[in-house]
Design a protein around this motif. Structure first.
Motif, PDB file in Angstrom:
ATOM      1  N   THR A   1       2.748 -44.981  68.487  1.00 57.22           N
ATOM      2  CA  THR A   1       3.147 -45.213  69.880  1.00 57.22           C
ATOM      3  C   THR A   1       4.764 -45.729  70.276  1.00 57.22           C
ATOM      4  O   THR A   1       5.117 -45.210  71.514  1.00 57.22           O
ATOM      5  CB  THR A   1       2.306 -46.547  70.105  1.00 57.22           C
ATOM      6  OG1 THR A   1       2.638 -47.755  69.288  1.00 57.22           O
ATOM      7  CG2 THR A   1       0.890 -46.317  69.991  1.00 57.22           C
ATOM      8  N   MET A   2       5.375 -46.075  69.269  1.00 60.58           N
ATOM      9  CA  MET A   2       6.691 -46.017  69.641  1.00 60.58           C
ATOM     10  C   MET A   2       7.568 -44.717  69.624  1.00 60.58           C
ATOM     11  O   MET A   2       8.359 -44.467  70.346  1.00 60.58           O
ATOM     12  CB  MET A   2       7.405 -46.957  68.365  1.00 60.58           C
ATOM     13  CG  MET A   2       7.034 -48.426  68.701  1.00 60.58           C
ATOM     14  SD  MET A   2       8.104 -49.450  67.252  1.00 60.58           S
ATOM     15  CE  MET A   2       9.507 -49.115  67.701  1.00 60.58           C
ATOM     16  N   ALA A   3       7.178 -43.566  68.525  1.00 66.38           N
ATOM     17  CA  ALA A   3       7.584 -42.451  68.909  1.00 66.38           C
ATOM     18  C   ALA A   3       7.251 -42.016  69.953  1.00 66.38           C
ATOM     19  O   ALA A   3       7.913 -41.054  70.711  1.00 66.38           O
ATOM     20  CB  ALA A   3       7.267 -41.722  67.694  1.00 66.38           C
ATOM     21  N   THR A   4       5.844 -41.917  70.428  1.00 67.38           N
ATOM     22  CA  THR A   4       5.296 -41.458  71.781  1.00 67.38           C
ATOM     23  C   THR A   4       6.333 -41.878  73.047  1.00 67.38           C
ATOM     24  O   THR A   4       6.597 -41.368  73.868  1.00 67.38           O
ATOM     25  CB  THR A   4       3.916 -41.883  71.834  1.00 67.38           C
ATOM     26  OG1 THR A   4       3.118 -41.322  70.760  1.00 67.38           O
ATOM     27  CG2 THR A   4       3.528 -41.186  73.222  1.00 67.38           C
ATOM     28  N   HIS A   5       6.341 -43.213  72.955  1.00 64.15           N
ATOM     29  CA  HIS A   5       7.032 -44.025  73.888  1.00 64.15           C
ATOM     30  C   HIS A   5       8.651 -43.256  74.081  1.00 64.15           C
ATOM     31  O   HIS A   5       9.056 -43.201  75.076  1.00 64.15           O
ATOM     32  CB  HIS A   5       7.310 -45.618  73.750  1.00 64.15           C
ATOM     33  CG  HIS A   5       8.190 -46.191  74.671  1.00 64.15           C
ATOM     34  ND1 HIS A   5       7.812 -46.183  76.075  1.00 64.15           N
ATOM     35  CD2 HIS A   5       9.053 -46.981  74.609  1.00 64.15           C
ATOM     36  CE1 HIS A   5       8.542 -46.916  76.871  1.00 64.15           C
ATOM     37  NE2 HIS A   5       9.334 -47.431  75.925  1.00 64.15           N
ATOM     38  N   GLU A   6       9.098 -43.223  73.163  1.00 62.95           N
ATOM     39  CA  GLU A   6      10.482 -42.554  72.771  1.00 62.95           C
ATOM     40  C   GLU A   6      10.644 -41.191  73.589  1.00 62.95           C
ATOM     41  O   GLU A   6      11.487 -40.766  74.302  1.00 62.95           O
ATOM     42  CB  GLU A   6      11.018 -42.686  71.524  1.00 62.95           C
ATOM     43  CG  GLU A   6      11.387 -44.050  70.873  1.00 62.95           C
ATOM     44  CD  GLU A   6      11.785 -44.060  69.499  1.00 62.95           C
ATOM     45  OE1 GLU A   6      11.786 -43.206  68.864  1.00 62.95           O
ATOM     46  OE2 GLU A   6      11.963 -45.104  68.873  1.00 62.95           O
TER      47      GLU A   6
ATOM     48  N   GLU B   1      -8.190 -25.927  66.296  1.00 61.79           N
ATOM     49  CA  GLU B   1      -7.046 -25.341  65.702  1.00 61.79           C
ATOM     50  C   GLU B   1      -5.941 -26.296  66.293  1.00 61.79           C
ATOM     51  O   GLU B   1      -4.765 -25.980  66.247  1.00 61.79           O
ATOM     52  CB  GLU B   1      -6.636 -23.897  66.112  1.00 61.79           C
ATOM     53  CG  GLU B   1      -6.409 -23.675  67.471  1.00 61.79           C
ATOM     54  CD  GLU B   1      -6.229 -22.352  67.984  1.00 61.79           C
ATOM     55  OE1 GLU B   1      -6.013 -22.103  68.946  1.00 61.79           O
ATOM     56  OE2 GLU B   1      -6.547 -21.335  67.080  1.00 61.79           O
ATOM     57  N   PHE B   2      -6.416 -27.484  66.749  1.00 57.53           N
ATOM     58  CA  PHE B   2      -5.191 -28.214  67.185  1.00 57.53           C
ATOM     59  C   PHE B   2      -4.107 -28.831  66.143  1.00 57.53           C
ATOM     60  O   PHE B   2      -4.839 -29.317  65.210  1.00 57.53           O
ATOM     61  CB  PHE B   2      -6.086 -29.425  67.867  1.00 57.53           C
ATOM     62  CG  PHE B   2      -5.085 -30.162  68.923  1.00 57.53           C
ATOM     63  CD1 PHE B   2      -5.064 -29.638  70.313  1.00 57.53           C
ATOM     64  CD2 PHE B   2      -4.470 -31.264  68.680  1.00 57.53           C
ATOM     65  CE1 PHE B   2      -4.261 -30.380  71.240  1.00 57.53           C
ATOM     66  CE2 PHE B   2      -3.617 -31.760  69.770  1.00 57.53           C
ATOM     67  CZ  PHE B   2      -3.545 -31.331  71.036  1.00 57.53           C
ATOM     68  N   ASP B   3      -2.975 -28.864  66.508  1.00 60.52           N
ATOM     69  CA  ASP B   3      -1.735 -29.386  65.672  1.00 60.52           C
ATOM     70  C   ASP B   3      -1.370 -30.580  66.127  1.00 60.52           C
ATOM     71  O   ASP B   3      -0.479 -30.495  67.253  1.00 60.52           O
ATOM     72  CB  ASP B   3      -0.859 -28.205  65.225  1.00 60.52           C
ATOM     73  CG  ASP B   3       0.171 -28.655  64.402  1.00 60.52           C
ATOM     74  OD1 ASP B   3       0.012 -29.823  64.286  1.00 60.52           O
ATOM     75  OD2 ASP B   3       1.119 -27.840  64.381  1.00 60.52           O
ATOM     76  N   TRP B   4      -1.753 -31.601  65.749  1.00 61.00           N
ATOM     77  CA  TRP B   4      -1.002 -32.795  66.503  1.00 61.00           C
ATOM     78  C   TRP B   4       0.226 -33.011  66.357  1.00 61.00           C
ATOM     79  O   TRP B   4       1.000 -33.549  66.958  1.00 61.00           O
ATOM     80  CB  TRP B   4      -1.778 -34.073  65.547  1.00 61.00           C
ATOM     81  CG  TRP B   4      -3.581 -34.311  65.959  1.00 61.00           C
ATOM     82  CD1 TRP B   4      -4.380 -33.890  65.363  1.00 61.00           C
ATOM     83  CD2 TRP B   4      -3.748 -35.061  67.157  1.00 61.00           C
ATOM     84  NE1 TRP B   4      -5.476 -34.267  65.964  1.00 61.00           N
ATOM     85  CE2 TRP B   4      -5.262 -34.997  67.052  1.00 61.00           C
ATOM     86  CE3 TRP B   4      -3.397 -35.989  68.317  1.00 61.00           C
ATOM     87  CZ2 TRP B   4      -5.971 -35.504  67.887  1.00 61.00           C
ATOM     88  CZ3 TRP B   4      -3.955 -36.345  69.015  1.00 61.00           C
ATOM     89  CH2 TRP B   4      -5.411 -36.309  68.910  1.00 61.00           C
ATOM     90  N   SER B   5       1.014 -32.488  65.254  1.00 54.11           N
ATOM     91  CA  SER B   5       2.396 -32.535  65.269  1.00 54.11           C
ATOM     92  C   SER B   5       3.085 -31.798  66.279  1.00 54.11           C
ATOM     93  O   SER B   5       4.464 -32.062  66.639  1.00 54.11           O
ATOM     94  CB  SER B   5       2.918 -32.075  63.878  1.00 54.11           C
ATOM     95  OG  SER B   5       2.586 -30.627  63.712  1.00 54.11           O
ATOM     96  N   ASN B   6       2.516 -30.915  66.897  1.00 56.90           N
ATOM     97  CA  ASN B   6       3.087 -30.213  68.175  1.00 56.90           C
ATOM     98  C   ASN B   6       2.648 -30.656  69.399  1.00 56.90           C
ATOM     99  O   ASN B   6       2.995 -29.985  70.376  1.00 56.90           O
ATOM    100  CB  ASN B   6       2.623 -28.673  67.922  1.00 56.90           C
ATOM    101  CG  ASN B   6       3.573 -28.036  66.904  1.00 56.90           C
ATOM    102  OD1 ASN B   6       4.480 -28.473  66.657  1.00 56.90           O
ATOM    103  ND2 ASN B   6       3.120 -27.148  66.198  1.00 56.90           N
ATOM    104  N   VAL B   7       1.792 -31.607  69.614  1.00 56.68           N
ATOM    105  CA  VAL B   7       1.456 -32.155  70.918  1.00 56.68           C
ATOM    106  C   VAL B   7       2.759 -32.779  71.724  1.00 56.68           C
ATOM    107  O   VAL B   7       3.388 -33.508  71.099  1.00 56.68           O
ATOM    108  CB  VAL B   7       0.508 -33.232  70.791  1.00 56.68           C
ATOM    109  CG1 VAL B   7       0.231 -33.682  72.171  1.00 56.68           C
ATOM    110  CG2 VAL B   7      -0.801 -32.680  70.040  1.00 56.68           C
ATOM    111  N   GLU B   8       2.783 -32.440  72.793  1.00 54.24           N
ATOM    112  CA  GLU B   8       3.883 -33.092  73.643  1.00 54.24           C
ATOM    113  C   GLU B   8       3.455 -34.279  74.428  1.00 54.24           C
ATOM    114  O   GLU B   8       2.290 -34.227  74.667  1.00 54.24           O
ATOM    115  CB  GLU B   8       4.627 -31.995  74.536  1.00 54.24           C
ATOM    116  CG  GLU B   8       5.374 -30.928  74.113  1.00 54.24           C
ATOM    117  CD  GLU B   8       6.457 -31.472  73.103  1.00 54.24           C
ATOM    118  OE1 GLU B   8       6.935 -32.504  73.226  1.00 54.24           O
ATOM    119  OE2 GLU B   8       7.011 -30.567  72.383  1.00 54.24           O
TER     120      GLU B   8
END
Length: 284
Positions: free
Chosen positions: A146-151, A169-176
């Protein structure tokens, strides 16, 4: 349609369906439509998830439905979304429909909110946590995420093309990040408040019947942009199952399902409905 006043003075719509033992259900009772519905389907989410849960429970239960997640996204609470205030909100919702006692089902962060509720009131008749373990919860990992999301919400990254992907095929590491700064900050606040919470020690304070479940594949790896964090939801249910059961929980692990799949009504109702019937209806 009723309204309940929350801790920050804003009001939330509350719907009541059916008769029987009261059940607080933090879901959106209104099915999504149009572009929003299509976007949800790409994530593997049923646009009518809330309605499907209500319909599957309201023949025997007084279902008290309210879109708490939708509310905090619409009216963020960046500095006040704490376990204590969430409990205040849930009790205010119960009071608004004169539910003196009630069961609670929540999924993901709304599941951990249910446990915080159970620790702060004696009005709970049953607790069901989906998609979050009752012990060894990933509170530290979720704070990092959540801190990374906030940043990233502050830095206003360009939109990604994740909407072109399917849930398989969802790649969570590429979600904006699509939430704004205030929306993301409130979840940082929530997990910061939970950093010193000892969920194992808290078990002694839980007295109502309780059930937990997760998909067998509910483990998310976030990439470097998210701090290289792994959020393992199902791990404690698998590795500590006997301990969790000894602490008074009924544990269910749903084969082959990830976090999103396990929250769908077709997978939730076969667990929740018979369990509630056994604990609340047959014991009347």
């Amino acid at each position: 349609m009723l309204k309940a006043k929350l801790h920050d003075g804003h009001r939330i719509d509350v719907e009541v369906h059916g008769k029987g033992p009261s059940l607080l259900l933090p879901v959106n009772p209104q099915p999504a439509e149009g572009a929003k519905a299509e976007e949800m389907r790409k994530w593997g989410v049923d646009p009518a998830l809330g309605r499907s849960l209500i319909d599957g429970l309201s023949d025997q239960y007084r279902v008290i439905a309210f879109d708490y997640e939708g509310h905090v996204l619409k009216i963020p609470k960046p500095h006040t979304l704490t376990p204590t205030n969430i409990t205040r909100d849930l009790l205010a919702i119960a009071d608004s429909v004169e539910a003196e006692s009630f069961a609670y089902y929540g999924y993901s962060w709304l599941a951990l909110s249910g446990m915080q509720l159970a620790l702060r009131t004696d009005r709970l008749t049953a607790l069901i946590m989906g998609g979050f373990p009752p012990i060894d919860g990933p509170y530290q990992e979720m704070l990092r995420v959540t801190m990374a999301t906030h940043e990233r919400s502050i830095s206003a990254q360009e939109p990604s093309n994740y909407s072109q992907q399917t849930s398989d095929e969802f790649d969570w590491s590429n979600v904006e990040v699509t939430m704004n700064e205030a929306q993301t900050k409130q979840f940082v606040t929530l997990y910061q408040e939970l950093q010193n919470f000892n969920d194992r020690a808290a078990q002694a304070q839980l007295t109502c019947p309780r059930c937990c479940f997760a998909g067998a594949a509910d483990k998310i790896d976030y990439g470097k942009r998210w701090g290289d964090v792994q959020v393992d939801i199902v791990g404690p249910l698998i590795n500590k199952r006997s301990e969790i059961e000894a602490l008074g929980w009924d544990v269910h692990i749903v084969d082959g399902l990830d976090h999103t799949q396990a929250m769908q009504a077709a997978n939730v109702l076969p667990i929740v409905r018979p369990w509630l019937d056994a604990k609340l209806i047959r014991n009347q």
